[in-house]
Design an enzyme around this catalytic site. Structure first.
Site, PDB file in Angstrom:
ATOM      1  N   TYR A  51      14.840 -45.216  19.851  1.00 62.35           N
ATOM      2  CA  TYR A  51      14.832 -44.389  20.911  1.00 62.35           C
ATOM      3  C   TYR A  51      13.830 -44.610  21.916  1.00 62.35           C
ATOM      4  O   TYR A  51      14.023 -45.446  22.975  1.00 62.35           O
ATOM      5  CB  TYR A  51      14.486 -42.780  20.270  1.00 62.35           C
ATOM      6  N   VAL A  60      20.166 -30.785  16.816  1.00 59.39           N
ATOM      7  CA  VAL A  60      21.471 -31.344  16.920  1.00 59.39           C
ATOM      8  C   VAL A  60      22.314 -30.789  18.229  1.00 59.39           C
ATOM      9  O   VAL A  60      22.278 -29.590  18.534  1.00 59.39           O
ATOM     10  CB  VAL A  60      22.210 -30.868  15.698  1.00 59.39           C
TER      11      VAL A  60
HETATM   12  P1  NAI Z   1      24.588 -31.982  25.400  1.00 60.10           P
HETATM   13  O1  NAI Z   1      25.665 -33.018  25.191  1.00 60.10           O
HETATM   14  O2  NAI Z   1      24.666 -30.750  24.497  1.00 60.10           O
HETATM   15  O3  NAI Z   1      24.786 -31.515  26.898  1.00 60.10           O
HETATM   16  C1  NAI Z   1      25.173 -32.470  28.048  1.00 60.10           C
HETATM   17  C2  NAI Z   1      25.562 -31.658  29.228  1.00 60.10           C
HETATM   18  O4  NAI Z   1      25.973 -32.414  30.176  1.00 60.10           O
HETATM   19  C3  NAI Z   1      26.748 -30.668  28.997  1.00 60.10           C
HETATM   20  O5  NAI Z   1      26.764 -29.556  29.631  1.00 60.10           O
HETATM   21  C4  NAI Z   1      27.826 -31.767  29.369  1.00 60.10           C
HETATM   22  O6  NAI Z   1      29.048 -31.021  30.187  1.00 60.10           O
HETATM   23  C5  NAI Z   1      27.088 -32.330  30.818  1.00 60.10           C
HETATM   24  N1  NAI Z   1      27.769 -33.613  31.391  1.00 60.10           N
HETATM   25  C6  NAI Z   1      27.542 -34.733  30.838  1.00 60.10           C
HETATM   26  N2  NAI Z   1      28.145 -35.618  31.562  1.00 60.10           N
HETATM   27  C7  NAI Z   1      28.490 -34.956  33.021  1.00 60.10           C
HETATM   28  C8  NAI Z   1      28.977 -35.450  34.311  1.00 60.10           C
HETATM   29  N3  NAI Z   1      29.205 -36.464  34.471  1.00 60.10           N
HETATM   30  N4  NAI Z   1      28.889 -34.528  34.971  1.00 60.10           N
HETATM   31  C9  NAI Z   1      28.511 -33.199  34.816  1.00 60.10           C
HETATM   32  N5  NAI Z   1      28.174 -32.721  33.628  1.00 60.10           N
HETATM   33  C10 NAI Z   1      27.910 -33.654  32.654  1.00 60.10           C
HETATM   34  O7  NAI Z   1      23.113 -32.803  25.335  1.00 60.10           O
HETATM   35  P2  NAI Z   1      21.668 -32.328  25.306  1.00 60.10           P
HETATM   36  O8  NAI Z   1      21.271 -32.837  23.948  1.00 60.10           O
HETATM   37  O9  NAI Z   1      21.394 -30.720  25.553  1.00 60.10           O
HETATM   38  O10 NAI Z   1      20.720 -33.052  26.602  1.00 60.10           O
HETATM   39  C11 NAI Z   1      20.424 -32.595  27.565  1.00 60.10           C
HETATM   40  C12 NAI Z   1      18.905 -33.283  27.913  1.00 60.10           C
HETATM   41  O11 NAI Z   1      18.177 -33.141  26.911  1.00 60.10           O
HETATM   42  C13 NAI Z   1      19.105 -34.707  27.976  1.00 60.10           C
HETATM   43  O12 NAI Z   1      18.437 -35.347  28.964  1.00 60.10           O
HETATM   44  C14 NAI Z   1      18.584 -35.156  26.574  1.00 60.10           C
HETATM   45  O13 NAI Z   1      18.154 -36.506  26.508  1.00 60.10           O
HETATM   46  C15 NAI Z   1      17.564 -34.328  26.399  1.00 60.10           C
HETATM   47  N6  NAI Z   1      16.977 -33.927  25.186  1.00 60.10           N
HETATM   48  C16 NAI Z   1      17.775 -33.789  24.017  1.00 60.10           C
HETATM   49  C17 NAI Z   1      17.160 -33.620  22.798  1.00 60.10           C
HETATM   50  C18 NAI Z   1      18.051 -33.517  21.616  1.00 60.10           C
HETATM   51  O14 NAI Z   1      17.596 -33.648  20.508  1.00 60.10           O
HETATM   52  N7  NAI Z   1      19.281 -32.967  21.695  1.00 60.10           N
HETATM   53  C19 NAI Z   1      15.656 -33.707  22.659  1.00 60.10           C
HETATM   54  C20 NAI Z   1      14.985 -33.916  23.859  1.00 60.10           C
HETATM   55  C21 NAI Z   1      15.631 -33.906  25.059  1.00 60.10           C
END
Ligand code: NAI
Length: 403
Positions: free
Chosen positions: A246, A285
């Site tokens: 990571y 998750v």
């Molecule tokens: P997720 O997969 O649940 O959400 C991603 C979102 O982005 C969704 O709404 C999806 O539709 C949208 N998306 C993806 N590609 C797209 C595109 N081309 N155009 C428009 N929308 C698009 O992901 P998550 O985990 O909530 O991640 C969000 C942020 O949080 C990321 O930057 C991630 O690195 C960060 N993050 C996540 C953690 C985790 O453990 N899940 C921990 C800390 C930060």
């Protein structure tokens, strides 16, 4: 049709409309309850007058982005716009969970008298930026907060038309560690080969701060950011055990870029009195994180330890704390020495990490996971796709187009 869960290589192929709705309603309930309560030492009530009233969430259909939308709307009474990439349902095929979540969220928000609209499209494209700008002009006028919460495997650069792919790989050498996945309780050894060629630069292109900056440039040029507007993007650091895949891997390089972009964006927002922040969040998750090798094993141990200590949080609890205790609290915004907000403070507590490390050392390849909460991780994974809710009868026929 009868909708069952289908998982292929840690990726869920189906989603249940009624379950996704239940997921959204549960998060809304939690926020509503906590927004009003006093005397909770972990979660402060909402200071409504400090909260933003018009919020744009990029990636607001699942995970941290969806929670940002729910906290804005049902904590602070904000009108919200979402931009996300979805597959719509058909008679024989389920939609993405994000489509069901968004449909459910927007129905509830409108019932509460709030504006709630979405642009479904590729957020990286100029076309989606233009459509979103038009929607802001028509519905909100300007926005007070822009949440950037995209997690994507690829991005086409609108300036060149070149498509870049993000990978989750170590740098320099292969990384071997114990891992689990969503399909089996057995601990296995996973080896991830190091990034090759341009993979690191490509991952930075997709998950770094370039597109975040383009969004802010676009919104500034169109005069769509209100005075004192803030923008926040999400990052992760995590423990040493996951560093090779990571923080010190390809995605870590992208997160470094994202974090540096916050400083440049803050300079652009200075004339408005605005500011850009990166918030380092807890490992949870989500559709994006479940596919990172090694991370589900870490999460299973972390969940168990944090649950035992009464500190476990989901996306909504994390974002609620971000809004009520950091961004919109009646005090200066607390950051680390690099200017980042640290919502991973409970995850990174010394006693939590020491206990996770102790349990990590108990794991053996080929045996079932010990002293971890794999069931909890699996249940959360099911629930973000609308499965695993006891109140829903999954044997009943449902129309995937109706929610
Ligand atoms: P997720 O997969 O649940 O959400 C991603 C979102 O982005 C969704 O709404 C999806 O539709 C949208 N998306 C993806 N590609 C797209 C595109 N081309 N155009 C428009 N929308 C698009 O992901 P998550 O985990 O909530 O991640 C969000 C942020 O949080 C990321 O930057 C991630 O690195 C960060 N993050 C996540 C953690 C985790 O453990 N899940 C921990 C800390 C930060």
């Amino acid at each position: 049709m009868i909708i069952t869960k289908k998982v292929l290589r840690n990726v869920s192929l189906t989603a249940h409309p009624l379950g996704c709705r239940q997921y959204v309603l549960d998060q809304i309930d939690w926020v509503r309850q906590h927004a009003l309560q006093a005397n909770n030492s972990l979660y402060a009530p909402v200071e409504k007058k400090l909260f933003p009233k018009r919020v744009l969430v990029l990636g607001g259909s699942t995970g941290y982005g969806l929670s940002s939308r729910i906290v804005s709307a049902f904590g602070g009474g904000a009108d919200t716009l979402n931009v996300s990439f979805e597959r719509e349902p058909s008679e024989t095929k389920t939609a993405t969970p994000g489509w069901y979540n968004t449909t459910a969220f927007e129905a509830e928000a409108r019932k509460a008298g709030l504006k709630a609209e979405s642009v479904f499209g590729d957020a990286f494209s100029n076309e989606t930026k233009a459509l979103t700008s038009e929607l802001i002009k028509k519905t909100l006028g300007q926005v007070d907060l822009v949440i950037y919460s995209l997690a994507s495997p690829l991005r086409t650069d609108p300036a060149t038309g070149i498509t870049y792919r993000s990978v989750l790989k170590p740098l320099g050498e292969p990384f071997t560690a114990l891992s689990v996945d969503m399909e089996s309780p057995l601990v296995k050894k996973a080896t991830i080969e190091p990034a090759e060629g341009t993979q690191t630069e490509e991952t930075v292109k997709v998950m770094g701060g370039e597109d975040w900056t383009l969004w802010i440039d676009y919104l500034l040029a169109e005069n769509l950011l209100a005075s004192n507007a803030m923008t926040v993007s999400y990052s992760y650091i995590g423990p040493k055990i996951t560093y090779p895949v990571y923080r010190e891997g390809t995605i870590g390089a992208a997160k470094e870029h994202l974090e540096q972009s916050a400083n440049a964006i803050t300079e652009k927002l200075a004339p408005l009195g605005g500011k850009a922040y990166v918030s380092v969040n807890k490992a949870l998750v989500t559709r994006a994180s479940a596919v990172i090798p090694v991370v589900p094993l870490y999460m299973a141990l972390l969940y168990q330890v944090m649950k035992e200590k009464g500190l476990h949080e989901g996306c909504t609890e994390q974002i609620y704390r971000l809004f009520t205790d950091r961004l919109y609290a009646d005090k200066q915004i607390e950051t680390d020495s690099k200017g980042r907000i640290r919502l991973d403070d409970w995850e990174m507590k010394q006693d939590v990490q020491a206990e996770v490390e102790r349990r990590w050392a108990l794991q053996t390849e080929g045996e079932e996971l010990k002293q971890g909460d794999l069931d909890g991780v699996r249940l959360e994974y099911e629930q973000i796709h609308g499965f695993g809710f006891p109140s829903i009868d999954y044997t009943l026929d449902v129309d995937p187009r109706v929610i």
